[in-house]
Structures are given as structure tokens and as C-alpha cells.
Design an enzyme around this catalytic site. Structure first.
Site, short mmCIF file in Angstrom:
data_model
loop_
_atom_site.label_atom_id
_atom_site.label_comp_id
_atom_site.label_asym_id
_atom_site.label_seq_id
_atom_site.Cartn_x
_atom_site.Cartn_y
_atom_site.Cartn_z
N LYS A 27 0.85 -1.21 0.00
CA LYS A 27 0.00 0.00 0.00
C LYS A 27 0.87 1.25 0.00
O LYS A 27 0.66 2.17 -0.79
CB LYS A 27 -0.88 0.02 1.24
N ASN A 28 1.91 1.27 0.85
CA ASN A 28 2.69 2.49 1.02
C ASN A 28 3.71 2.72 -0.07
O ASN A 28 4.43 3.73 -0.04
CB ASN A 28 3.35 2.50 2.42
N ARG A 97 -4.83 10.49 4.37
CA ARG A 97 -3.81 11.52 4.56
C ARG A 97 -2.79 11.49 3.43
O ARG A 97 -2.26 12.52 3.03
CB ARG A 97 -3.14 11.23 5.90
N CYS A 121 -5.05 12.18 12.52
CA CYS A 121 -5.73 10.90 12.37
C CYS A 121 -5.62 10.22 13.73
O CYS A 121 -5.06 10.76 14.69
CB CYS A 121 -5.09 10.07 11.27
N ARG A 126 0.11 14.18 12.84
CA ARG A 126 0.53 13.97 11.45
C ARG A 126 0.70 15.30 10.71
O ARG A 126 0.06 15.56 9.70
CB ARG A 126 -0.48 13.09 10.71
N ASP A 317 4.61 0.48 12.08
CA ASP A 317 3.40 -0.13 11.51
C ASP A 317 3.23 -1.59 11.93
O ASP A 317 2.20 -2.19 11.60
CB ASP A 317 3.44 -0.05 9.98
N ARG A 411 -8.48 -0.74 4.55
CA ARG A 411 -7.66 0.31 3.93
C ARG A 411 -6.34 -0.29 3.44
O ARG A 411 -5.79 0.16 2.44
CB ARG A 411 -7.33 1.41 4.94
C1 EPZ Z 1 4.37 6.75 6.33
O1 EPZ Z 1 3.60 7.85 6.75
C2 EPZ Z 1 3.41 5.58 6.23
N1 EPZ Z 1 2.34 5.91 5.29
C3 EPZ Z 1 2.81 5.28 7.61
O2 EPZ Z 1 2.03 4.10 7.47
C4 EPZ Z 1 3.95 5.00 8.58
O3 EPZ Z 1 3.41 4.77 9.87
C5 EPZ Z 1 4.90 6.22 8.62
O4 EPZ Z 1 5.39 6.46 7.30
C6 EPZ Z 1 6.08 5.99 9.54
O5 EPZ Z 1 6.79 4.87 9.11
C7 EPZ Z 1 2.60 5.95 3.98
O6 EPZ Z 1 3.73 5.73 3.55
C8 EPZ Z 1 1.46 6.30 3.07
P1 EPZ Z 1 4.76 10.87 8.88
P2 EPZ Z 1 4.21 9.32 6.69
O7 EPZ Z 1 3.39 11.33 9.25
O8 EPZ Z 1 5.40 9.39 5.83
C9 EPZ Z 1 6.95 13.47 11.73
C10 EPZ Z 1 0.17 2.71 7.72
O9 EPZ Z 1 -0.28 2.18 8.74
N2 EPZ Z 1 6.60 14.49 10.72
O10 EPZ Z 1 5.55 11.72 7.99
O11 EPZ Z 1 3.09 10.23 6.40
C11 EPZ Z 1 5.72 12.76 12.27
O12 EPZ Z 1 5.18 13.43 13.38
C12 EPZ Z 1 0.62 4.16 7.76
O13 EPZ Z 1 0.33 2.14 6.61
C13 EPZ Z 1 6.65 15.83 11.07
O14 EPZ Z 1 6.94 16.17 12.22
O15 EPZ Z 1 4.68 9.46 8.18
C14 EPZ Z 1 6.28 11.39 12.63
O16 EPZ Z 1 6.94 11.49 13.89
C15 EPZ Z 1 0.32 4.81 9.10
N3 EPZ Z 1 6.35 16.76 10.13
C16 EPZ Z 1 7.33 11.14 11.55
O17 EPZ Z 1 7.69 12.43 11.05
C17 EPZ Z 1 6.02 16.40 8.84
O18 EPZ Z 1 5.79 17.28 7.99
C18 EPZ Z 1 6.83 10.27 10.40
O19 EPZ Z 1 5.46 10.54 10.25
C19 EPZ Z 1 5.97 15.04 8.50
C20 EPZ Z 1 6.27 14.11 9.46
#
Ligand code: EPZ
Length: 432
Positions: A27-28, A97, A121, A126, A317, A411
Site C-alpha cells: 500500500k505504502n 492523509r 488521524c 501527522r 506499523d 484500507r
Molecule cells: C508513512 O507515513 C506511512 N504511510 C505510515 O504508514 C507509517 O506509519 C509512517 O510512514 C512511519 O513509518 C505511507 O507511507 C502512506 P509521517 P508518513 O506522518 O510518511 C513526523 C500505515 O499504517 N513528521 O511523515 O506520512 C511525524 O510526526 C501508515 O500504513 C513531522 O513532524 O509518516 C512522525 O513522527 C500509518 N512533520 C514522523 O515524522 C512532517 O511534515 C513520520 O510521520 C511530517 C512528518
């Protein structure tokens, strides 16, 4: 979408899992690859695309931007010859998201994008500040307008140096897609090293981009004039793979996981082997089983601590799924979630099944009650991976469990009930 909130899973636990299961595309990885089709006009061909709620949402979003697509089995053809909009509406973004991934390609192709802020979420705030600050480095001006990010670039995007506070996969992917046609060179430091980011790097380079440093935490993008459509395969889903590995550890039995990438699961495999699971890895499959314990039952599960980390560390995850496993272990395990601030929503539901878990800040103390320690109960899914955690607990529990709001599960897991039934699980999807 079939009945979003009206279906439940009914599971009669206590049955070991035997047989083989094919792992679907990730998915990711599918989500950023689908967004990348916006970068170049023409017909893109994506193989091994899982049919999930989230991939359907992304295809709906591409269609709302003017793309045309069709699915033939696991292959999806996306034609982005003419785009008619650069706006990602709230009603789509609020359900997924990862819709923010269209920001980078729209800025590159159209010089403009208007995307609803995703909002938080279940698992955390996020934020997308890394995305917006990175775009600013490339010459993008963005403003917040009624819950939408309005981003535009005066003329051509220009290369620059971007550094993330913590590695974010989608921020890395968004900035890669925004920089491939920028003027000059872009450096992305503290980039996410997840295999899904590498899948996108391969697709972009196949489209004519010039990106160095794949799988490292520093990506160098040499801007090119234009890109062209391409054909790409989505890599196997390492989180789906890990979920089934943990299910076998929890239920006992012996399962061959096919079309997976063992190398993407090193951190989990190390922990599961310490728990007692046997893992025999081939080039693209893994045989996993519990050695016989005394009296022919499954071996007792060792209690093993984990700390979630960015890749290649233990994946956040898989935290919820591993926690379900530790409720069956023989001692106490500490699970430390360092990525998201609210990713323990599954704890209260596991407690309804008899689990003994205490939350102390970002740590969960799991006092295992041994195999057979959980009992079935009606429980509620709250987010994607918490749902998977409840399925694992239900498969190992004594008696019947009903899991409500399974649209969360759908999802990110393709045909999960069918795949588990194929392994002998007593599981069915029913109207609530
Ligand atoms: C990806 O989300 C995955 N989703 C998530 O999987 C996964 O949990 C996550 O990476 C972490 O491995 C996809 O790839 C579509 P983030 P992503 O929100 O990249 C901080 C699932 O279950 N951050 O960027 O969106 C944030 O707070 C989903 O399949 C900021 O501070 O992850 C967190 O600590 C859930 N500012 C870390 O970075 C930003 O602008 C990563 O979170 C962006 C992120």
C-alpha cells in the site's frame, strides 16, 4: 465502497495456521507511485497494485484531477495526458492523509496545487510542515486558505538543500517528486530509507529522472527538462508480510509466505526469532513456524522488548501487531513507540480480551499471560494497524471475537479474511 461501518469480522480463535499465502503489493509504495503518474503525460502501467480502500481513494483523486485509469487484475493503467484540475478536495483527503502526495507532482507539472490539509488521524497529529518547508526551499509559496494549502511557484522550481527533522517517508516522496524537474540539483538529507521510497526512486528514474542515493539517507536529484510515462511494479508489502509472520507466532502452525522480500523484514525477523519463531527465508518467500513445545503444543513465547524506529529499525506499523503477540508471552515485554504520539489505541481493546497492558507515556508494559491467555470478546477497530492487532489476538484467543468497523482494516490489507481462511482460520465477514 461496500458498507463502510456496517460490517464486522467474526473469528473463532484457537486454531493453528497451515498452508501458504501470497503477499500483495505494498500500500505504502502503490500510493506514491500512483501520485507520480501526474508528473508526466501519457499512459503509465503499474503492476502488482493491491486493491484496497486507500488505492481506490488515490485513483478517485487522480480521476478528479483529470486522469483516466483502468484495472485489469493487479495491473492498473493510468493515463494523465490531460489534467483538468489541481485541487485535492477535503472529502477525499480527510479519508486518506496520503492524498498530500499529489502536492509535489502537481507543483512540478502545473506549477500550482490546492490540497486540503489532511488534519490529524487516530495515531497522531501527522503534521506536514516538513513537506511545506521543503517546497519553500524549491521556490514554492504556500498559504493556508480555509483549511486548504494553496501552493504555487512563480516560474520554474529551483533545486536546493532540504533536511528533515525526522525521516518522513511521504515528505521524502513529495519532495522527490517536486524536485525531479527543478532547475539544478536538490539534496534531501535525513531522507527516509523505507523500501517504498526506493520503489519511487526506481519509477522516477525509469521516467527519465536522475536521482542518486537510493536507500540511503541522502538523496541527490539532478533536475531534468521533462519526464515520460513508464511501466513499474509495486514491491511486496512488508507490513502485510510481517502481520502474517506475527499471526503464525501467535497461533502456531506452519505457513509459507510467497512473493515477499525477506530482506525488508530484518528488524522484525530478529525479534520474532528471539520470541521462538523459526524463519527459513528464500529469495522471495519465507517459511515460518513454531517449533514443537512440550506435549506437542506450540513453544512458549519469550517476552521480547521492542523500540519502533525509522527504517531499517523496527517498524511502527508492526508495533500493534507485535503487542498482541506479547500478550501471549510468558513474561513481561516493554514496547516503546517513538514515531507517533497516540499509537496505543489497540491497548484498550486488547484489554477487553484479557490482556494485561499498562501505558507509561510512550511505553507499554505488556504482562504476558501465556498461550491461551486471551479470550474472545466484541472489540472495535480504531485504525488500520490496530485492526490487524485485534485480528491476531482474536485468532489466538479462546472463543469468539467480533471486530467492528473493519473498514479500517480494509484500507491496507487485501482479502485478509480470505487469505486467513485459506490458512485454516475460522473467520468470516458479516453484516453488523
Ligand atoms: C508513512 O507515513 C506511512 N504511510 C505510515 O504508514 C507509517 O506509519 C509512517 O510512514 C512511519 O513509518 C505511507 O507511507 C502512506 P509521517 P508518513 O506522518 O510518511 C513526523 C500505515 O499504517 N513528521 O511523515 O506520512 C511525524 O510526526 C501508515 O500504513 C513531522 O513532524 O509518516 C512522525 O513522527 C500509518 N512533520 C514522523 O515524522 C512532517 O511534515 C513520520 O510521520 C511530517 C512528518
Amino acid at each position: 465502497m461496500t458498507g463502510l461501518t456496517k460490517d464486522k469480522l467474526v473469528i473463532d480463535g484457537g486454531v493453528p495456521l497451515y498452508g501458504e499465502v501470497r503477499i500483495s503489493g505494498a500500500k505504502n509504495a502503490a500510493l506514491p507511485l500512483l501520485a507520480a503518474t501526474l508528473l508526466a503525460p501519457g499512459e503509465h502501467v503499474l503492476h502488482n497494485v493491491p486493491d484496497l480502500r486507500d488505492t481506490r481513494t488515490m485513483l478517485q483523486l487522480l480521476e478528479s484531477l483529470g486522469a483516466h485509469w483502468e484495472r485489469q487484475g493487479d495491473t492498473v493503467r493510468v493515463n494523465t495526458e490531460t489534467l483538468t484540475s489541481a485541487e485535492a478536495p477535503y472529502d477525499l483527503v480527510k479519508t486518506m492523509r496520503a492524498s498530500v502526495l499529489v502536492l509535489g507532482p502537481l507543483l512540478s507539472r502545473m506549477g500550482y496545487a490546492r490540497v486540503s490539509l489532511p488534519g490529524g488521524c487516530a495515531i497522531g497529529a501527522r503534521p506536514i510542515d516538513y513537506h511545506l518547508k521543503g517546497f519553500e526551499v524549491l521556490g514554492v509559496h504556500s498559504a493556508l486558505d480555509q483549511g486548504y494549502v494553496e501552493a504555487k511557484v512563480a516560474d520554474r522550481l529551483k533545486g536546493g538543500c532540504i533536511r528533515f527533522g525526522t525521516p518522513s517517508p511521504t515528505a521524502t516522496e513529495n519532495l522527490l517528486m517536486a524536485s525531479v524537474c527543478a532547475a539544478g540539483e536538490t539534496r534531501i538529507e535525513n531522507a527516509a530509507r523505507e523500501p517504498e521510497v526506493g520503489n519511487l526512486v526506481d519509477m522516477l528514474n525509469a521516467m527519465g529522472a536522475n536521482i542518486e542515493g537510493k536507500d540511503s539517507n541522502c538523496l541527490i536529484v539532478h533536475g531534468v527538462e521533462r519526464l515520460h510515462a513508464t511501466t513499474v511494479s509495486v514491491i511486496p508489502d512488508r507490513i502485510e508480510t510481517g502481520t502474517y509472520m506475527i499471526a503464525v507466532a501467535a497461533c502456531g502452525g506452519k505457513v509459507l509466505l510467497k512473493d515477499c522480500v525477506p530482506d525488508h523484514l530484518q528488524a522484525l525477523s530478529e525479534k520474532l526469532q528471539l520470541c521462538g519463531l523459526v524463519i527459513e527465508a528464500g529469495a522471495s518467500d519465507m517459511l515460518v513456524y513454531c517449533p514443537e513445545g512440550e506435549r506437542g503444543s506450540e513453544c512458549a513465547l519469550q517476552s521480547i522488548d521492542v523500540v519502533t524506529q525509522p527504517y531499517p529499525g523496527f517498524p511502527t506499523d508492526l508495533q500493534a501487531q507485535f503487542m498482541a503477540l506479547m500478550t501471549l508471552s510468558k513474561d513481561t515485554a516493554i514496547i516503546h513507540e517513538t514515531i507517533f504520539e497516540n499509537r496505543f489505541m489497540h491497548v484498550a481493546e486488547l484489554a477487553r480480551m484479557g490482556a494485561d497492558i499498562t501505558i507509561e507515556g510512550s511505553r507499554a508494559v505488556v504482562r504476558g499471560s501465556g498461550r491461551g491467555g486471551l479470550s474472545g470478546a466484541p472489540v472495535m477497530a480504531t485504525d488500520l494497524r490496530a485492526s490487524a492487532s485485534l485480528v491476531i489476538a482474536a485468532l489466538a484467543a479462546r472463543g469468539r471475537t467480533e471486530i467492528f468497523r473493519i473498514y479500517h482494516l480494509e484500507r491496507g490489507y487485501e482479502k485478509m479474511a480470505e487469505k486467513l481462511r485459506g490458512l485454516g482460520a475460522r473467520i468470516s465477514r458479516q453484516r453488523e
